[in-house]
Design a protein around this motif. Structure first.
Motif, PDB file in Angstrom:
ATOM      1  N   GLU A 141       0.633  -0.944  -0.005  1.00  0.00           N
ATOM      2  CA  GLU A 141       0.198  -0.073  -0.069  1.00  0.00           C
ATOM      3  C   GLU A 141       1.418   1.147  -0.210  1.00  0.00           C
ATOM      4  O   GLU A 141       0.999   2.170  -0.688  1.00  0.00           O
ATOM      5  N   ALA A 142       2.222   1.431   0.659  1.00  0.00           N
ATOM      6  CA  ALA A 142       2.661   2.147   0.727  1.00  0.00           C
ATOM      7  C   ALA A 142       3.591   2.190  -0.693  1.00  0.00           C
ATOM      8  O   ALA A 142       3.240   3.855  -1.053  1.00  0.00           O
ATOM      9  N   MET A 143       3.851   1.657  -1.065  1.00  0.00           N
ATOM     10  CA  MET A 143       4.356   1.586  -1.994  1.00  0.00           C
ATOM     11  C   MET A 143       3.134   2.455  -3.445  1.00  0.00           C
ATOM     12  O   MET A 143       3.697   2.893  -4.164  1.00  0.00           O
ATOM     13  N   ALA A 144       2.075   1.609  -3.206  1.00  0.00           N
ATOM     14  CA  ALA A 144       1.394   2.322  -4.076  1.00  0.00           C
ATOM     15  C   ALA A 144       0.920   3.820  -4.071  1.00  0.00           C
ATOM     16  O   ALA A 144       0.646   4.439  -5.534  1.00  0.00           O
ATOM     17  N   ASP A 145       0.840   4.401  -2.903  1.00  0.00           N
ATOM     18  CA  ASP A 145       0.688   5.456  -2.843  1.00  0.00           C
ATOM     19  C   ASP A 145       1.863   6.062  -2.884  1.00  0.00           C
ATOM     20  O   ASP A 145       1.345   6.947  -3.648  1.00  0.00           O
ATOM     21  N   ASP A 146       2.615   5.654  -3.430  1.00  0.00           N
ATOM     22  CA  ASP A 146       4.570   6.360  -4.004  1.00  0.00           C
ATOM     23  C   ASP A 146       3.983   6.313  -5.091  1.00  0.00           C
ATOM     24  O   ASP A 146       4.104   8.032  -5.121  1.00  0.00           O
TER      25      ASP A 146
END
Ligand code: MLT
Ligand code: MG
Length: 282
Positions: A76-81
């Motif tokens: 999810e953090a990678m997708a947010d990035d």
């Protein structure tokens, strides 16, 4: 040439420096690498598809030339990035998002949270199911060991499973490129991603709800996400097209670059036309 920019992300720590390449004009196509690789695994596709599309190839947090954020790098953090990168690039319209293996896990996270931004999805050699308890345990072992001794053991353990036999026989330069990519991966970034993959949720329920055209692509001899499993996955996605790439294992974009580029190009043309965009040929 790669750019490296500081972008705003809704994930911790709020800002991150991401490296990426951005080539061509037209429908934006973001291609996301697998574990523990970097953006250069998509080099052939970027160089070819940029004559017709805008191809953006990022290094995920902790990989390539992007910033390493120690701890746990969730999908999810990678997708947010990636959403933050799209904002930075002024991509307010819809994009096509493609991901291989871990990149596919990131694509699932993106689809869950930012579905309105998707014109299409490309799922390469990936899985919707979460890690088993044994796989989670192995992720912890990998994270601890890579911090201690670096990624050499990952290259040794993974490479025999990543490519098919004909790649080992006919394309030793591809194997060498993969080895160099793994050996140059930042240990703390690799550890964070391994722990993040262990935490990823089951995306099986997401598949029937995917509302954009989806290309499901797999190497004929992929031992990690086998064709049968990916075909079953494709059957549960409403607007999916399933393509098997001959003479490839888990890394078709590197093992059979021309075939993968062609499959993606043909599918993108249909998506582009159906999305009602102006179609531009060179
Ligand atoms: O370890 C995984 O689950 C993903 C990895 O095989 C990858 O290629 O990204
Ligand atoms: Mg060949």
């Amino acid at each position: 040439m790669a750019q490296r920019v500081k972008i705003t992300t809704t994930a911790t720590p709020g800002e991150i420096e991401l490296a990426f390449e951005d080539t061509g004009t037209g429908l934006p196509v973001l291609l996301v690498h697998g574990f523990p690789l970097d953006r250069t695994m998509w080099k052939a596709q970027r160089e070819e598809l940029c004559d017709e599309f805008r191809v953006i190839v990022p290094d995920l947090r902790g990989f390539g030339e992007s910033q390493v954020i120690p701890g746990v790098a969730t999908m999810e953090a990678m997708a947010d990035d990636l959403a933050g990168l799209c904002n930075h690039l002024g991509l307010t319209g819809k994009i096509v998002l493609g991901g291989l293996s871990m990149g596919g896990y990131v694509a699932f996270a993106f689809a869950r949270k930012y579905r309105d931004r998707l014109a299409g999805l490309i799922l390469c050699d990936t899985r919707a199911r979460p890690d088993s308890p044994e796989a989670k345990e192995n992720r912890r072992r990998v994270a601890e060991r890579v911090r201690r001794e670096g990624p050499g053991f990952i290259a040794e353990e993974m490479i025999p499973r990543l490519c098919c036999e004909s790649t080992f026989r006919n394309h030793p330069e591809v194997i060498e490129k993969i080895r160099q990519m793994i050996l140059s991966a930042p240990p703390e970034g690799v550890a964070a991603a391994a722990l993040g993959m262990a935490e990823r949720p089951d995306s099986t329920d997401l598949l029937p709800a995917l509302s954009c055209p989806t290309l499901v692509l797999v190497g004929q001899f992929d031992a990690i996400s086998p064709p049968e499993e990916m075909e079953a996955m494709a059957r549960t996605i409403p607007q999916s097209q399933f393509v098997v790439i001959p003479d490839a294992g888990h890394l078709p974009p590197m093992e059979q670059p021309e075939r993968v580029t062609q499959a993606i190009r043909e599918w993108l043309r249909k998506v582009h036309t159906e999305a009602g965009h102006h179609h531009h040929h060179h």
